[in-house]
Design an enzyme around this catalytic site. Structure first.
Site, short mmCIF file in Angstrom:
data_model
loop_
_atom_site.label_atom_id
_atom_site.label_comp_id
_atom_site.label_asym_id
_atom_site.label_seq_id
_atom_site.Cartn_x
_atom_site.Cartn_y
_atom_site.Cartn_z
N ASP A 15 39.26 42.14 38.65
CA ASP A 15 37.78 40.60 39.16
C ASP A 15 38.67 39.20 38.63
O ASP A 15 38.60 39.44 36.88
CB ASP A 15 36.42 41.44 38.51
CG ASP A 15 35.98 40.67 39.64
OD1 ASP A 15 35.99 39.88 40.34
OD2 ASP A 15 34.66 41.08 38.50
N ASN A 63 33.81 44.73 50.40
CA ASN A 63 34.65 44.15 50.55
C ASN A 63 35.77 43.94 52.12
O ASN A 63 36.17 42.82 51.84
CB ASN A 63 36.51 44.47 50.42
CG ASN A 63 36.10 44.38 48.09
OD1 ASN A 63 37.23 44.76 47.30
ND2 ASN A 63 34.92 43.26 47.69
C1 FPP Z 1 38.62 40.89 42.87
O1 FPP Z 1 38.70 39.37 42.07
C2 FPP Z 1 39.93 41.73 43.60
C3 FPP Z 1 39.66 42.37 44.32
C4 FPP Z 1 38.87 42.00 45.47
C5 FPP Z 1 41.13 42.63 45.35
C6 FPP Z 1 42.12 42.88 44.47
C7 FPP Z 1 43.62 43.23 44.50
C8 FPP Z 1 44.04 42.84 44.40
C9 FPP Z 1 44.90 42.45 42.79
C10 FPP Z 1 46.13 43.20 44.30
C11 FPP Z 1 45.93 44.54 45.44
C12 FPP Z 1 47.04 45.05 45.36
C13 FPP Z 1 47.87 45.53 44.78
C14 FPP Z 1 49.35 45.70 44.92
C15 FPP Z 1 47.05 46.10 43.83
P1 FPP Z 1 37.80 38.11 42.96
O2 FPP Z 1 38.79 38.39 44.43
O3 FPP Z 1 36.18 38.88 43.69
O4 FPP Z 1 37.47 37.20 42.75
P2 FPP Z 1 36.15 36.40 42.37
O5 FPP Z 1 34.77 37.02 41.95
O6 FPP Z 1 36.77 35.80 41.12
O7 FPP Z 1 35.93 35.90 43.52
#
Ligand code: FPP
Length: 230
Positions: A15, A63
């Site tokens: 996250d 998501n």
């Molecule tokens: C949460 O942070 C993250 C996600 C919903 C996506 C996670 C995806 C990756 C790390 C890349 C995937 C690729 C691989 C190879 C596994 P957020 O976007 O909710 O962050 P925020 O809360 O700060 O908005």
């Protein structure tokens, strides 16, 4: 670290990618690019130090509410990683994908199946990537399987349900790490985490390093786990 103090199964909620990017005046997708790099590093570290199983939360059933651009960017990063895993393989890592594949593209699902088949015989760390995963969805799905398998009455046991979860055959999760300062479980491994320890950290996922992982392990080692006993 003494083996008995090491968690068998670690879950990680990746996250803070969006906030990491925002702070740098970059698009949210730049945070995911960096997040995918942090994922590779963290998985390598888990394999190097002999963690039996690690599950990363990459994309939840919720998501899909994000913009099409952001969803596509995450799916592309995932697809790139699968190509890499097919090409050279994380030699000692066995990959599994958990979640509902029904909403993913056929191309992606074929790659996931290939990576699972290519790495199935590897004896090192088991890495589960949770994609279109939701804990409630997983339990519902297991309940439907119990019914379609004709399991009824007293035969509906914890073991019978466990065997029908996406994580069948894996140990319960012992430690869940959530970076980014949020202190929620967000529908992640809710059945398997019944006795898990939680470690919440302030670092944003794209900045998460091996050192942060080790700090979480140290914190875990200090916890006195009683599993309901005294
Ligand atoms: C949460 O942070 C993250 C996600 C919903 C996506 C996670 C995806 C990756 C790390 C890349 C995937 C690729 C691989 C190879 C596994 P957020 O976007 O909710 O962050 P925020 O809360 O700060 O908005």
């Amino acid at each position: 670290m003494e083996n008995s103090l090491l968690p068998r199964h670690v879950g990680i909620i990746m996250d803070g990618n969006g906030r990491w990017a925002k702070k740098r005046l970059l698009p949210r997708t730049a945070g995911h690019v960096q997040g995918a790099k942090a994922f590779r590093k963290c998985l390598r570290h888990c394999a190097d130090i002999g963690i039996e199983c690690v599950t990363f939360y990459a994309f939840s059933t919720e998501n899909w509410k994000r913009s099409e651009d952001e969803v596509n960017a995450i799916m592309d990063l995932f697809s790139d990683y699968l190509d890499e895993a097919i090409g050279m393989g994380e030699k000692d890592v066995s990959m599994r994908f958990i979640g509902d594949r029904g909403r993913l593209s056929d191309k992606l699902v074929r790659k996931m199946e290939q990576v699972e088949a290519d790495t199935a015989a590897n004896t090192g760390t088991v890495c589960c990537l949770a994609v279109n995963y939701g804990g409630r969805d997983e339990i519902l799905n297991a309940a439907r399987k119990l019914i379609s398998d004709g399991v009824t009455g007293d035969d509906i046991t914890e073991e019978a349900l466990n065997e029908r979860l996406y994580t069948a055959g894996l140990p319960d999760v012992d430690l869940i790490i959530r970076p980014s300062g949020e202190q929620r479980i967000s529908n992640f491994l809710i059945w398997q985490a019944a006795y898990a320890e939680y470690v919440f950290m302030d670092v944003m996922w794209p900045d998460f390093t091996e050192k942060d992982f080790d700090l979480a392990l140290e914190e875990f080692a200090t916890r006195n786990r009683r599993f309901g006993g005294v």
